[in-house]
Design a protein around this motif. Sequence first.
Motif, mmCIF file in Angstrom:
data_model
loop_
_atom_site.group_PDB
_atom_site.id
_atom_site.type_symbol
_atom_site.label_atom_id
_atom_site.label_comp_id
_atom_site.label_asym_id
_atom_site.label_seq_id
_atom_site.Cartn_x
_atom_site.Cartn_y
_atom_site.Cartn_z
ATOM 1 N N ARG A 13 -49.849 -8.672 14.486
ATOM 2 C CA ARG A 13 -49.313 -9.087 13.183
ATOM 3 C C ARG A 13 -49.821 -8.223 12.028
ATOM 4 O O ARG A 13 -49.087 -7.968 11.069
ATOM 5 C CB ARG A 13 -49.626 -10.565 12.930
ATOM 6 N N TRP A 14 -51.077 -7.743 12.083
ATOM 7 C CA TRP A 14 -51.599 -6.958 10.960
ATOM 8 C C TRP A 14 -50.998 -5.560 10.952
ATOM 9 O O TRP A 14 -50.719 -5.002 9.884
ATOM 10 C CB TRP A 14 -53.125 -6.907 11.019
ATOM 11 N N ALA A 15 -50.768 -4.996 12.112
ATOM 12 C CA ALA A 15 -50.064 -3.711 12.172
ATOM 13 C C ALA A 15 -48.626 -3.881 11.688
ATOM 14 O O ALA A 15 -48.087 -3.017 10.971
ATOM 15 C CB ALA A 15 -50.091 -3.158 13.595
ATOM 16 N N ALA A 16 -48.007 -4.997 12.068
ATOM 17 C CA ALA A 16 -46.644 -5.270 11.607
ATOM 18 C C ALA A 16 -46.607 -5.437 10.097
ATOM 19 O O ALA A 16 -45.655 -5.005 9.435
ATOM 20 C CB ALA A 16 -46.104 -6.524 12.297
ATOM 21 N N LEU A 17 -47.644 -6.057 9.528
ATOM 22 C CA LEU A 17 -47.726 -6.212 8.069
ATOM 23 C C LEU A 17 -47.727 -4.852 7.383
ATOM 24 O O LEU A 17 -47.060 -4.657 6.361
ATOM 25 C CB LEU A 17 -48.980 -7.001 7.694
ATOM 26 N N PHE A 18 -48.475 -3.896 7.936
ATOM 27 C CA PHE A 18 -48.497 -2.551 7.356
ATOM 28 C C PHE A 18 -47.102 -1.929 7.370
ATOM 29 O O PHE A 18 -46.667 -1.328 6.381
ATOM 30 C CB PHE A 18 -49.471 -1.661 8.137
ATOM 31 N N VAL A 19 -46.394 -2.072 8.484
ATOM 32 C CA VAL A 19 -45.050 -1.503 8.607
ATOM 33 C C VAL A 19 -44.106 -2.151 7.595
ATOM 34 O O VAL A 19 -43.338 -1.466 6.895
ATOM 35 C CB VAL A 19 -44.512 -1.698 10.033
ATOM 36 N N ILE A 20 -44.151 -3.472 7.500
ATOM 37 C CA ILE A 20 -43.270 -4.202 6.583
ATOM 38 C C ILE A 20 -43.581 -3.840 5.139
ATOM 39 O O ILE A 20 -42.678 -3.640 4.314
ATOM 40 C CB ILE A 20 -43.411 -5.716 6.823
ATOM 41 N N ALA A 21 -44.877 -3.737 4.817
ATOM 42 C CA ALA A 21 -45.263 -3.377 3.451
ATOM 43 C C ALA A 21 -44.815 -1.963 3.100
ATOM 44 O O ALA A 21 -44.385 -1.692 1.970
ATOM 45 C CB ALA A 21 -46.779 -3.504 3.289
ATOM 46 N N LEU A 22 -44.899 -1.041 4.070
ATOM 47 C CA LEU A 22 -44.459 0.335 3.851
ATOM 48 C C LEU A 22 -42.967 0.379 3.531
ATOM 49 O O LEU A 22 -42.534 1.051 2.579
ATOM 50 C CB LEU A 22 -44.755 1.180 5.094
ATOM 51 N N ALA A 23 -42.175 -0.350 4.308
ATOM 52 C CA ALA A 23 -40.730 -0.372 4.072
ATOM 53 C C ALA A 23 -40.402 -1.057 2.749
ATOM 54 O O ALA A 23 -39.526 -0.615 1.996
ATOM 55 C CB ALA A 23 -40.026 -1.091 5.223
#
Length: 486
Positions: A13-23
């Motif tokens: 989930r924390w890696a996914a948060l980084f991806v979502i925040a980047l987009a």
Amino acid sequence: MIRMSTPAPHPGRWAALFVIALAQLMVVLDATIVNIALPQAQAHLGISDADRQWVVTAYTLAFGGLLLLGGRIADFWGRKRTFVVGALGFALASGLGGLAQDALTLFAARGLQGVFGALLAPAGLALLTVLFTEPGERAKAFSVFGAVAGGGSAVGLVLGGVLTEYADWRWCLLVNIPISVVAVALALVFVPESRADGDTRYDVPGAVTVTLGLVALVYGFTRASEDGWSAPWALGSFGAAVVLLVAFVVIEQRSSHPLVPLALLVQRDRGGAYLFSTLVGAGLLGAFLFLTFYFQIVLGYTPLQAGLASLPVTGGVLVAAGVASQLMPRIGPKPLMVTGGLVAAAGMILLTLITPDSSFLTLLLPAQLVLGLGLGLSFVPLASLALVGVGNQDAGAASAVLNATQQVGASLGTALLNTIATTAAASRLAEHPITDPSQTAEVAVYSYVVAFAWAAALLLIGTALIMVLVRAGRREVATPQVAHLG
């Protein structure tokens, strides 16, 4: 069947948060990054003064108008799949705009960016809703998302200044291509798929009607700015907007698969959050627009200097968002949103004290810091409050409404405040004709002050609505129900 409970946290989930925040950062940046590049793009492509505003509004209108449909598509087609398609499409549209050889191609590319952004943004926020189920972690995740949403506009001004001054205006669009590629590659690895069960039909008539209604409304403001509020084209556009938006409500009431369930809007906590979001979007984008004019036209800053001078707002947002994420589980959303709204309005009121030679350190810096602190306190509880009590079936729709209100507010606020500022300048010139070139700056500053005052009023109205409408406390925010990932 969807089993409604609190699932075990997803390990990525924390890696996914980084991806979502980047987009999300990429999407927010594109609402403002081209502002500073506009003069260069206008000269290269021969865009008229009357048409250049469509470089901004083509994006925000398509984005805001289609976010509701994008949310429903994300729910039923798959949030990860929608996220990836949105990011890839955003990259292609950015490439088209960066290589544009005429105004029409650039306008079309900006509109396409808005279309794919309308898939990308709600899918990302809906993924956060199902990835983060523990109250403390959810608050931290929303603080990151809120900081990106709040500070991304200012970052866009800085990046736009750097690219315009040291490269070329086209890179304000082309820069999205590598960002999108990285986001897609990471999403394929770290982001899990999730979707809602049920009928997958979509409300296309509703999406078309609301988008055309918003375009007509913004066009009405544009014509009023040029020809006056009573001009036939302005009145006709306002009339068409009313008809189209009323038709949208009727379509939603009668549709078996509405674009957005009206129950999401009439629930007082979410309704208050959406109204506040619209008014904050209007005031915030208006502030950045006129601050940019003031820095470059009145104070003579370069594009990069103007972008850097806007950073205090971002700093304030980041600091306050961190504080809000810690306080929200303890005191709930309402106290933070009311405090944030009042503080942001105070910062906007400070901006009404500007003169043709105001000091950055003694006025502009503290005013922007105060504005940013207020916005940061508001954004974290706003994102969480808008999704309180929303089940997995409507998570995409609820998040799309939140994003749409910010974009629609930005479009309408920019058009409205620009019309108000233009009218104020014309009135000032009529009363006090210019007899010396130095008075030109005084007229411009007067129009900006009027715009800042109206922006402050919008923030205060939004705060009053939160005080009256919102009842949810920390327990309601801390006990979300979400579905298992699948």
